[in-house]
Design a protein around this motif. Structure first.
Motif, PDB file in Angstrom:
ATOM      1  N   ALA A  74      47.751 -16.965 -23.184  1.00  0.00           N
ATOM      2  CA  ALA A  74      48.417 -17.918 -24.077  1.00  0.00           C
ATOM      3  C   ALA A  74      48.317 -19.334 -23.535  1.00  0.00           C
ATOM      4  O   ALA A  74      48.095 -20.288 -24.294  1.00  0.00           O
ATOM      5  CB  ALA A  74      49.872 -17.514 -24.275  1.00  0.00           C
ATOM      6  N   ALA A  75      48.467 -19.479 -22.224  1.00  0.00           N
ATOM      7  CA  ALA A  75      48.393 -20.810 -21.617  1.00  0.00           C
ATOM      8  C   ALA A  75      47.021 -21.440 -21.840  1.00  0.00           C
ATOM      9  O   ALA A  75      46.911 -22.630 -22.176  1.00  0.00           O
ATOM     10  CB  ALA A  75      48.689 -20.716 -20.125  1.00  0.00           C
ATOM     11  N   LEU A  76      45.967 -20.651 -21.662  1.00  0.00           N
ATOM     12  CA  LEU A  76      44.615 -21.182 -21.841  1.00  0.00           C
ATOM     13  C   LEU A  76      44.327 -21.493 -23.307  1.00  0.00           C
ATOM     14  O   LEU A  76      43.669 -22.495 -23.630  1.00  0.00           O
ATOM     15  CB  LEU A  76      43.603 -20.192 -21.277  1.00  0.00           C
ATOM     16  CG  LEU A  76      43.690 -19.987 -19.754  1.00  0.00           C
ATOM     17  CD1 LEU A  76      42.817 -18.830 -19.309  1.00  0.00           C
ATOM     18  CD2 LEU A  76      43.315 -21.259 -19.008  1.00  0.00           C
ATOM     19  N   ARG A  77      44.815 -20.657 -24.210  1.00  0.00           N
ATOM     20  CA  ARG A  77      44.656 -20.953 -25.637  1.00  0.00           C
ATOM     21  C   ARG A  77      45.427 -22.213 -26.014  1.00  0.00           C
ATOM     22  O   ARG A  77      44.971 -23.011 -26.847  1.00  0.00           O
ATOM     23  CB  ARG A  77      45.120 -19.758 -26.459  1.00  0.00           C
ATOM     24  CG  ARG A  77      44.158 -18.575 -26.404  1.00  0.00           C
ATOM     25  CD  ARG A  77      44.698 -17.353 -27.130  1.00  0.00           C
ATOM     26  NE  ARG A  77      43.723 -16.261 -27.119  1.00  0.00           N
ATOM     27  CZ  ARG A  77      44.002 -15.010 -27.449  1.00  0.00           C
ATOM     28  NH1 ARG A  77      45.236 -14.684 -27.838  1.00  0.00           N
ATOM     29  NH2 ARG A  77      43.064 -14.073 -27.405  1.00  0.00           N
ATOM     30  N   ASN A  78      46.596 -22.394 -25.399  1.00  0.00           N
ATOM     31  CA  ASN A  78      47.367 -23.616 -25.643  1.00  0.00           C
ATOM     32  C   ASN A  78      46.598 -24.848 -25.176  1.00  0.00           C
ATOM     33  O   ASN A  78      46.681 -25.918 -25.800  1.00  0.00           O
ATOM     34  CB  ASN A  78      48.717 -23.537 -24.938  1.00  0.00           C
ATOM     35  CG  ASN A  78      49.682 -22.577 -25.613  1.00  0.00           C
ATOM     36  OD1 ASN A  78      49.492 -22.193 -26.774  1.00  0.00           O
ATOM     37  ND2 ASN A  78      50.713 -22.183 -24.902  1.00  0.00           N
ATOM     38  N   SER A  79      45.867 -24.713 -24.072  1.00  0.00           N
ATOM     39  CA  SER A  79      45.064 -25.841 -23.592  1.00  0.00           C
ATOM     40  C   SER A  79      44.008 -26.235 -24.615  1.00  0.00           C
ATOM     41  O   SER A  79      43.792 -27.427 -24.885  1.00  0.00           O
ATOM     42  CB  SER A  79      44.402 -25.483 -22.258  1.00  0.00           C
ATOM     43  OG  SER A  79      45.356 -25.414 -21.221  1.00  0.00           O
ATOM     44  N   LEU A  80      43.346 -25.251 -25.199  1.00  0.00           N
ATOM     45  CA  LEU A  80      42.350 -25.556 -26.229  1.00  0.00           C
ATOM     46  C   LEU A  80      43.004 -26.229 -27.436  1.00  0.00           C
ATOM     47  O   LEU A  80      42.467 -27.188 -28.005  1.00  0.00           O
ATOM     48  CB  LEU A  80      41.641 -24.274 -26.662  1.00  0.00           C
ATOM     49  CG  LEU A  80      40.700 -23.634 -25.641  1.00  0.00           C
ATOM     50  CD1 LEU A  80      40.139 -22.331 -26.191  1.00  0.00           C
ATOM     51  CD2 LEU A  80      39.567 -24.576 -25.269  1.00  0.00           C
ATOM     52  N   HIS A 131      44.238 -25.733  -9.228  1.00  0.00           N
ATOM     53  CA  HIS A 131      45.282 -25.198  -8.343  1.00  0.00           C
ATOM     54  C   HIS A 131      45.026 -23.713  -8.159  1.00  0.00           C
ATOM     55  O   HIS A 131      44.470 -23.052  -9.039  1.00  0.00           O
ATOM     56  CB  HIS A 131      46.675 -25.406  -8.944  1.00  0.00           C
ATOM     57  CG  HIS A 131      47.102 -26.850  -8.971  1.00  0.00           C
ATOM     58  ND1 HIS A 131      47.530 -27.511  -7.845  1.00  0.00           N
ATOM     59  CD2 HIS A 131      47.155 -27.749  -9.976  1.00  0.00           C
ATOM     60  CE1 HIS A 131      47.841 -28.766  -8.163  1.00  0.00           C
ATOM     61  NE2 HIS A 131      47.614 -28.940  -9.457  1.00  0.00           N
ATOM     62  N   HIS A 132      45.468 -23.192  -7.027  1.00  0.00           N
ATOM     63  CA  HIS A 132      45.240 -21.775  -6.724  1.00  0.00           C
ATOM     64  C   HIS A 132      46.533 -21.130  -6.213  1.00  0.00           C
ATOM     65  O   HIS A 132      47.386 -21.795  -5.629  1.00  0.00           O
ATOM     66  CB  HIS A 132      44.145 -21.619  -5.669  1.00  0.00           C
ATOM     67  CG  HIS A 132      42.829 -22.203  -6.064  1.00  0.00           C
ATOM     68  ND1 HIS A 132      41.933 -21.540  -6.872  1.00  0.00           N
ATOM     69  CD2 HIS A 132      42.272 -23.416  -5.788  1.00  0.00           C
ATOM     70  CE1 HIS A 132      40.868 -22.309  -7.063  1.00  0.00           C
ATOM     71  NE2 HIS A 132      41.054 -23.458  -6.423  1.00  0.00           N
ATOM     72  N   ASN A 133      46.637 -19.825  -6.466  1.00  0.00           N
ATOM     73  CA  ASN A 133      47.774 -19.029  -5.984  1.00  0.00           C
ATOM     74  C   ASN A 133      49.102 -19.563  -6.515  1.00  0.00           C
ATOM     75  O   ASN A 133      50.120 -19.518  -5.828  1.00  0.00           O
ATOM     76  CB  ASN A 133      47.793 -18.979  -4.456  1.00  0.00           C
ATOM     77  CG  ASN A 133      48.667 -17.846  -3.917  1.00  0.00           C
ATOM     78  OD1 ASN A 133      48.862 -16.829  -4.588  1.00  0.00           O
ATOM     79  ND2 ASN A 133      49.199 -18.024  -2.720  1.00  0.00           N
ATOM     80  N   MET A 134      49.083 -20.077  -7.738  1.00  0.00           N
ATOM     81  CA  MET A 134      50.294 -20.584  -8.378  1.00  0.00           C
ATOM     82  C   MET A 134      50.478 -19.858  -9.705  1.00  0.00           C
ATOM     83  O   MET A 134      49.718 -20.107 -10.655  1.00  0.00           O
ATOM     84  CB  MET A 134      50.222 -22.090  -8.577  1.00  0.00           C
ATOM     85  CG  MET A 134      50.202 -22.870  -7.282  1.00  0.00           C
ATOM     86  SD  MET A 134      50.335 -24.645  -7.551  1.00  0.00           S
ATOM     87  CE  MET A 134      50.163 -25.240  -5.852  1.00  0.00           C
ATOM     88  N   PRO A 135      51.459 -18.984  -9.812  1.00  0.00           N
ATOM     89  CA  PRO A 135      51.641 -18.177 -11.025  1.00  0.00           C
ATOM     90  C   PRO A 135      51.886 -18.996 -12.287  1.00  0.00           C
ATOM     91  O   PRO A 135      51.660 -18.505 -13.392  1.00  0.00           O
ATOM     92  CB  PRO A 135      52.859 -17.302 -10.695  1.00  0.00           C
ATOM     93  CG  PRO A 135      52.944 -17.299  -9.210  1.00  0.00           C
ATOM     94  CD  PRO A 135      52.441 -18.626  -8.763  1.00  0.00           C
ATOM     95  N   GLY A 136      52.329 -20.243 -12.130  1.00  0.00           N
ATOM     96  CA  GLY A 136      52.655 -21.052 -13.299  1.00  0.00           C
ATOM     97  C   GLY A 136      51.553 -21.980 -13.746  1.00  0.00           C
ATOM     98  O   GLY A 136      51.748 -22.771 -14.673  1.00  0.00           O
ATOM     99  N   ILE A 137      50.365 -21.888 -13.126  1.00  0.00           N
ATOM    100  CA  ILE A 137      49.259 -22.775 -13.471  1.00  0.00           C
ATOM    101  C   ILE A 137      48.001 -21.943 -13.664  1.00  0.00           C
ATOM    102  O   ILE A 137      47.565 -21.240 -12.753  1.00  0.00           O
ATOM    103  CB  ILE A 137      49.037 -23.840 -12.373  1.00  0.00           C
ATOM    104  CG1 ILE A 137      50.275 -24.737 -12.253  1.00  0.00           C
ATOM    105  CG2 ILE A 137      47.801 -24.674 -12.676  1.00  0.00           C
ATOM    106  CD1 ILE A 137      50.193 -25.765 -11.147  1.00  0.00           C
ATOM    107  N   ALA A 138      47.393 -22.033 -14.844  1.00  0.00           N
ATOM    108  CA  ALA A 138      46.240 -21.189 -15.164  1.00  0.00           C
ATOM    109  C   ALA A 138      44.901 -21.912 -15.020  1.00  0.00           C
ATOM    110  O   ALA A 138      43.864 -21.338 -15.339  1.00  0.00           O
ATOM    111  CB  ALA A 138      46.372 -20.648 -16.586  1.00  0.00           C
ATOM    112  N   SER A 139      44.912 -23.143 -14.524  1.00  0.00           N
ATOM    113  CA  SER A 139      43.672 -23.926 -14.454  1.00  0.00           C
ATOM    114  C   SER A 139      43.013 -23.811 -13.081  1.00  0.00           C
ATOM    115  O   SER A 139      42.650 -24.815 -12.470  1.00  0.00           O
ATOM    116  CB  SER A 139      43.954 -25.395 -14.779  1.00  0.00           C
ATOM    117  OG  SER A 139      44.928 -25.925 -13.889  1.00  0.00           O
TER     118      SER A 139
END
Length: 333
Positions: A19-25, A44-52
């Protein structure tokens, strides 16, 4: 004054990475229609709240879903990657979307030490001290100059616009000496913004890229119907940042979870100080704060990052800022 977007692809509590990635689009398509100039995603890496975590992959989708936005990285953390790989990825993007790709480069790992070791597959000491050499090697792959006998296909001849990113004075000085555009992370290092911009301008040397300094800052902005609503929308991201600082990174909390959190006095002080450095409020408050920020910094471009729990609120915040800045009128013209 161009206005642009910085996206961390936030993963909200109760939602998913998909959902986060679709929201980005969706946000990219929407802000393009609203008149925003460029759209960057952060590594960012190893952060559950960031999908980028994979900017080049996400940017490929965003570039295909848009037509006028410049798209780029805000940024790629160069110490995490072999320069050749970065050159190949962004050379591919530039070949597919000529004249629309930005390669924003940072020197921090964008993660914790354990994850940085996993990215680099190295048990040796982790350091960004070789950043100038890495940057030179990266640019050489695009130009073919001193490329160590390696041809980066399709990077050679397909160089995107290179930016340096920073949250302190180091990258500001490097950007100035190399005559490159500079983007500063005001959204999490506000106390260093003015000193870094001064260093950049003081050290600037004209180059084939720029004849004079070009600076941009990224600012956290939440614009809602009124000041009280905007504050309520901004508090979950502040709590998420507090949890990160405490060593417990998580998804972007909901307003209900934020209200139920058991804050200490120090927690409250931390959140108040963090929100104080952001642009939060109703349209008139945001208009005044943005004008003050731009006058104080003298930057040539403003990049906005908005992290709120509900995607519709996020879209509406960018829409309100576009209205304040008159972006729609520029599109119509």
């Amino acid at each position: 004054m161009p206005y642009s977007v910085l996206d961390l692809a936030p993963v909200a509590s109760g939602s998913t990475e998909t959902a986060a990635l679709r929201n980005s689009l969706d946000l990219a398509r929407t802000t393009e229609r609203q008149g925003y100039h460029r759209y960057w995603v952060a590594e960012h890496h190893n952060m559950p709240g960031i999908a980028s975590s994979a900017p080049a992959v996400l940017l490929a989708h965003i570039a295909m879903a848009t037509s006028t936005l410049r798209v780029g990285s805000g940024g790629v953390m160069l110490p995490n990657h072999p320069p050749l790989v970065v050159a190949e990825q962004f050379g591919t993007l530039e070949a597919l979307h000529p004249g629309r790709i930005d390669l924003g480069i940072g020197r921090a790992p964008g993660t914790d030490q354990v994850t940085a070791q996993a990215l680099r597959r190295s048990s040796g000491p982790l350091s960004a001290d070789d950043f100038p050499e890495q940057l030179t090697e990266l640019v050489d792959y695009f130009t073919g100059r001193n490329s160590r006998g390696v041809t980066a296909v399709p990077a050679l001849g397909n160089q995107p616009a290179v930016w340096l990113l920073g949250s302190s004075g180091y990258s500001a000085q490097v950007a100035g000496l190399l005559g490159l555009p500079f983007a500063f992370a005001h959204h999490f290092s506000a106390e260093n913004t003015l000193p870094a911009l001064a260093l950049y301008r003081d050290r600037f040397r004209p180059s084939a890229v720029l004849s004079e300094p070009y600076a941009m800052i990224a600012a956290s902005v939440v614009c809602a119907a009124d000041d009280e609503t905007a504050r309520a929308l901004a508090e979950p991201a502040a709590l998420q940042f507090l949890q990160l600082r405490k060593g417990s990174p998580g998804r972007l909390p909901s307003p209900a979870e934020t209200a139920a959190y058991e804050y200490t006095d120090l927690d409250r002080l931390f959140i108040d100080e963090r929100l104080e450095s952001q642009v939060i409020g109703g349209p008139e408050t945001v208009r005044a704060k943005l004008a003050e920020l731009l006058a104080e910094t003298g930057v040539q471009e403003l990049m906005i990052t908005t992290n709120v729990h509900d995607h519709a609120d996020r879209l509406r915040s960018y829409e309100r800022v576009a209205e304040i800045a008159g972006l729609a009128a520029r599109v119509a013209a």
